[in-house]
Design a protein around this motif. Structure first.
Motif, PDB file in Angstrom:
ATOM      1  N   GLU A 151       0.797  -1.215   0.058  1.00  0.00           N
ATOM      2  CA  GLU A 151       0.170  -0.081  -0.074  1.00  0.00           C
ATOM      3  C   GLU A 151       0.703   1.141  -0.103  1.00  0.00           C
ATOM      4  OE1 GLU A 151      -4.299   0.099   2.064  1.00  0.00           O
ATOM      5  OE2 GLU A 151      -2.740  -0.056   3.592  1.00  0.00           O
ATOM      6  N   GLU A 152       1.913   1.244   0.781  1.00  0.00           N
ATOM      7  CA  GLU A 152       2.938   2.204   1.011  1.00  0.00           C
ATOM      8  C   GLU A 152       3.670   2.628  -0.373  1.00  0.00           C
ATOM      9  OE1 GLU A 152       3.982   1.202   5.383  1.00  0.00           O
ATOM     10  OE2 GLU A 152       5.764   1.340   3.971  1.00  0.00           O
ATOM     11  N   LEU A 153       3.936   1.460  -0.984  1.00  0.00           N
ATOM     12  CA  LEU A 153       4.614   1.591  -2.297  1.00  0.00           C
ATOM     13  C   LEU A 153       3.953   2.187  -3.317  1.00  0.00           C
ATOM     14  CD1 LEU A 153       7.755   0.976  -3.473  1.00  0.00           C
ATOM     15  CD2 LEU A 153       6.459  -1.438  -4.236  1.00  0.00           C
ATOM     16  N   VAL A 154       2.600   1.843  -3.308  1.00  0.00           N
ATOM     17  CA  VAL A 154       1.818   2.221  -4.424  1.00  0.00           C
ATOM     18  C   VAL A 154       1.888   3.896  -4.598  1.00  0.00           C
ATOM     19  CG1 VAL A 154      -0.657   2.327  -5.030  1.00  0.00           C
ATOM     20  CG2 VAL A 154       0.395   0.103  -4.763  1.00  0.00           C
ATOM     21  N   LYS A 155       1.880   4.462  -3.150  1.00  0.00           N
ATOM     22  CA  LYS A 155       1.768   5.860  -3.295  1.00  0.00           C
ATOM     23  C   LYS A 155       3.026   6.381  -3.577  1.00  0.00           C
ATOM     24  CE  LYS A 155      -1.813   5.867   0.420  1.00  0.00           C
ATOM     25  NZ  LYS A 155      -1.490   5.315   2.034  1.00  0.00           N
ATOM     26  N   LEU A 156       4.104   5.805  -3.292  1.00  0.00           N
ATOM     27  CA  LEU A 156       5.517   6.349  -3.332  1.00  0.00           C
ATOM     28  C   LEU A 156       5.787   6.387  -4.994  1.00  0.00           C
ATOM     29  CD1 LEU A 156       7.111   4.918  -0.171  1.00  0.00           C
ATOM     30  CD2 LEU A 156       6.972   7.222  -0.524  1.00  0.00           C
ATOM     31  N   VAL A 157       5.438   5.248  -5.668  1.00  0.00           N
ATOM     32  CA  VAL A 157       5.950   5.206  -6.865  1.00  0.00           C
ATOM     33  C   VAL A 157       4.819   5.688  -8.173  1.00  0.00           C
ATOM     34  CG1 VAL A 157       7.753   3.549  -6.217  1.00  0.00           C
ATOM     35  CG2 VAL A 157       5.522   2.730  -7.301  1.00  0.00           C
ATOM     36  N   SER A 158       3.736   6.129  -7.544  1.00  0.00           N
ATOM     37  CA  SER A 158       2.622   6.425  -8.437  1.00  0.00           C
ATOM     38  C   SER A 158       3.207   7.158  -9.553  1.00  0.00           C
ATOM     39  CB  SER A 158       1.470   6.945  -7.892  1.00  0.00           C
ATOM     40  OG  SER A 158       1.709   8.160  -7.275  1.00  0.00           O
ATOM     41  N   ASP A 159       3.907   8.169  -9.391  1.00  0.00           N
ATOM     42  CA  ASP A 159       4.355   9.032 -10.378  1.00  0.00           C
ATOM     43  C   ASP A 159       5.493   8.491 -11.508  1.00  0.00           C
ATOM     44  OD1 ASP A 159       6.064   8.985  -8.273  1.00  0.00           O
ATOM     45  OD2 ASP A 159       7.046  10.974  -8.859  1.00  0.00           O
ATOM     46  N   VAL A 160       6.088   7.493 -11.318  1.00  0.00           N
ATOM     47  CA  VAL A 160       6.886   6.760 -11.807  1.00  0.00           C
ATOM     48  C   VAL A 160       6.625   6.226 -13.224  1.00  0.00           C
ATOM     49  CG1 VAL A 160       9.031   4.867 -12.043  1.00  0.00           C
ATOM     50  CG2 VAL A 160       8.502   6.179 -10.057  1.00  0.00           C
ATOM     51  N   LYS A 161       7.166   6.706 -14.368  1.00  0.00           N
ATOM     52  CA  LYS A 161       6.802   6.339 -15.696  1.00  0.00           C
ATOM     53  C   LYS A 161       7.986   5.754 -16.426  1.00  0.00           C
ATOM     54  CE  LYS A 161       2.997   9.562 -16.645  1.00  0.00           C
ATOM     55  NZ  LYS A 161       3.301  10.650 -15.365  1.00  0.00           N
ATOM     56  N   ASN A 162       7.809   4.940 -17.257  1.00  0.00           N
ATOM     57  CA  ASN A 162       8.858   4.219 -18.176  1.00  0.00           C
ATOM     58  C   ASN A 162       9.859   3.208 -17.365  1.00  0.00           C
ATOM     59  OD1 ASN A 162       8.015   5.341 -20.500  1.00  0.00           O
ATOM     60  ND2 ASN A 162       8.986   7.351 -19.871  1.00  0.00           N
ATOM     61  N   VAL A 163       9.227   2.634 -16.270  1.00  0.00           N
ATOM     62  CA  VAL A 163      10.000   1.671 -15.702  1.00  0.00           C
ATOM     63  C   VAL A 163       8.925   0.659 -15.128  1.00  0.00           C
ATOM     64  CG1 VAL A 163      11.352   1.172 -13.316  1.00  0.00           C
ATOM     65  CG2 VAL A 163      11.609   3.306 -14.484  1.00  0.00           C
ATOM     66  N   ASP A 164       9.450  -0.579 -15.533  1.00  0.00           N
ATOM     67  CA  ASP A 164       8.594  -1.595 -14.925  1.00  0.00           C
ATOM     68  C   ASP A 164       8.864  -1.878 -13.410  1.00  0.00           C
ATOM     69  OD1 ASP A 164       7.237  -1.821 -17.269  1.00  0.00           O
ATOM     70  OD2 ASP A 164       8.189  -3.510 -18.084  1.00  0.00           O
ATOM     71  N   ILE A 165       7.949  -1.916 -12.602  1.00  0.00           N
ATOM     72  CA  ILE A 165       8.055  -2.329 -11.228  1.00  0.00           C
ATOM     73  C   ILE A 165       7.601  -3.497 -10.924  1.00  0.00           C
ATOM     74  CG2 ILE A 165       7.922  -1.188  -8.722  1.00  0.00           C
ATOM     75  CD1 ILE A 165       7.186   1.489 -10.294  1.00  0.00           C
ATOM     76  N   MET A 166       8.138  -4.203 -10.107  1.00  0.00           N
ATOM     77  CA  MET A 166       7.597  -5.768  -9.860  1.00  0.00           C
ATOM     78  C   MET A 166       7.910  -5.838  -8.166  1.00  0.00           C
ATOM     79  SD  MET A 166       8.794  -9.087  -9.331  1.00  0.00           S
ATOM     80  CE  MET A 166       9.776  -9.922 -10.781  1.00  0.00           C
ATOM     81  N   ILE A 167       7.058  -6.720  -7.505  1.00  0.00           N
ATOM     82  CA  ILE A 167       7.389  -7.017  -6.170  1.00  0.00           C
ATOM     83  C   ILE A 167       6.769  -8.204  -6.106  1.00  0.00           C
ATOM     84  CG2 ILE A 167       7.305  -4.947  -5.075  1.00  0.00           C
ATOM     85  CD1 ILE A 167       4.489  -5.124  -4.315  1.00  0.00           C
ATOM     86  N   ALA A 168       7.841  -9.210  -5.330  1.00  0.00           N
ATOM     87  CA  ALA A 168       7.444 -10.663  -5.255  1.00  0.00           C
ATOM     88  C   ALA A 168       7.337 -11.044  -3.695  1.00  0.00           C
ATOM     89  CB  ALA A 168       8.452 -11.572  -5.967  1.00  0.00           C
ATOM     90  N   PRO A 169       6.181 -10.891  -3.391  1.00  0.00           N
ATOM     91  CA  PRO A 169       6.042 -11.456  -2.000  1.00  0.00           C
ATOM     92  C   PRO A 169       6.150 -12.877  -1.671  1.00  0.00           C
ATOM     93  CG  PRO A 169       3.947 -10.230  -2.744  1.00  0.00           C
ATOM     94  CD  PRO A 169       4.885 -10.762  -4.102  1.00  0.00           C
ATOM     95  N   SER A 170       5.798 -13.338  -0.748  1.00  0.00           N
ATOM     96  CA  SER A 170       5.754 -14.859  -0.389  1.00  0.00           C
ATOM     97  C   SER A 170       4.351 -15.255  -1.115  1.00  0.00           C
ATOM     98  CB  SER A 170       5.685 -15.113   0.988  1.00  0.00           C
ATOM     99  OG  SER A 170       4.477 -15.099   1.607  1.00  0.00           O
ATOM    100  N   PHE A 171       4.048 -16.546  -1.196  1.00  0.00           N
ATOM    101  CA  PHE A 171       2.965 -17.173  -1.874  1.00  0.00           C
ATOM    102  C   PHE A 171       1.792 -16.670  -1.070  1.00  0.00           C
ATOM    103  CE2 PHE A 171       5.622 -20.824  -3.837  1.00  0.00           C
ATOM    104  CZ  PHE A 171       5.826 -20.194  -4.971  1.00  0.00           C
ATOM    105  N   VAL A 172       1.798 -16.819   0.466  1.00  0.00           N
ATOM    106  CA  VAL A 172       0.727 -16.466   1.128  1.00  0.00           C
ATOM    107  C   VAL A 172       0.225 -15.130   0.988  1.00  0.00           C
ATOM    108  CG1 VAL A 172       0.743 -18.383   2.664  1.00  0.00           C
ATOM    109  CG2 VAL A 172       1.835 -16.255   3.075  1.00  0.00           C
TER     110      VAL A 172
END
Ligand code: PGA
Length: 252
Positions: free
Chosen positions: A26-47
């Motif tokens: 949730e925090e990250l969504v706000k922090l990077v919402s203005d970023v363009k031309n970069v693909d951002i990915m996060i890989a949390p645990s399966f659960v």
């Protein structure tokens, strides 16, 4: 970096319970919402995948899994299928991370099967390769990577590999605070690109994203990203705090 869109990926490994994963996303969504031309990915645990997916839905962040199993379904206790990952909202799958090779018997052969399954399901594999400290010291870096790539990508045809990224992660740099110098990383990335060109063709090689992993932090990302063959980063420790990871995402 030609026309390749950078990929900055956060590998959360075995960190964060469900609510911690949700709040970080949730925090990250706000922090990077203005970023363009970069693909951002996060890989949390399966659960946490499906929960995090709800938090990043509609944002510029994609979801990744840390592993996959090649069978469609069945009696495979503890494993996760492509359909499960797709239904949880995944776009990417990290495959062959050195921790899986080191602790969980991942081999080039299992990596190959996992990449095959991932590509066939429309998910995007991130193939991790890298040499140990001992291999580097005994000047085996290139032969180790050559083998990991050739075996990992054995029997693929050119058309298969459009969505594949390769993550070069020297084992000695993971979680150690010892980053490869930008010259060391560039040398290896260039080697990988040439190998892809030789094994497949130059068009695929110049379009393929080759990202670096191993103690990437806000203060070393820019110098790495300035190198011509480095197209992004796979970030472990420094991806766990949204604020720190957002600085890496905004590397310019
Ligand atoms: P690190 O991990 O950034 O903590 O070194 C990188 C990785 O294992 O992907």
């Amino acid at each position: 970096m030609q026309n390749r869109v950078p990929l900055i990926a956060g590998n959360w490994k075995m960190h964060k319970n469900c609510s911690e994963a949700e709040s970080t996303a949730e925090e990250l969504v706000k922090l990077v919402s203005d970023v363009k031309n970069v693909d951002i990915m996060i890989a949390p645990s399966f659960v946490s995948l499906a929960l995090v997916n709800k938090k990043i839905n509609g944002s510029n962040i994609s979801l990744g899994a840390q592993n996959i199993f090649w069978e469609k379904e069945g009696a495979f206790t503890g494993e996760i299928s492509k359909d499960m990952l797709i239904s949880a909202g995944c776009t990417y799958v990290i495959i062959g991370h050195s921790e899986r090779r080191q602790y969980f018997n991942e081999t080039d052969e299992t990596v190959n099967k996992k990449i095959k399954t991932t590509l066939a399901s429309g998910l995007k594999p991130v193939l991790c390769i890298g040499e140990t400290e001992q291999e580097r010291e005994s000047k085996k870096t290139f032969s180790v990577l050559d083998k990991q790539i050739k075996n990992g990508l054995q029997s693929f045809i050119l058309e298969d590999l459009d969505s594949l990224s390769i993550a070069y992660e020297p084992v000695w740099a993971i979680g150690t605070g010892k980053t490869a110098t930008k010259e060391q990383a560039q040398e290896v990335h260039n080697f990988i690109r040439s190998l892809i060109s030789k094994e497949f063709n130059s068009k695929l090689a110049s379009a393929m994203r080759i990202i670096y992993g191993g103690s990437v932090k806000p203060d070393n990302i820019s110098q790495l990203m300035n190198m011509s063959d480095i197209d992004g980063a796979l970030v472990g420790g420094a991806s766990l705090k949204s604020e720190t990871f957002s600085k890496i995402v905004k590397f310019k």
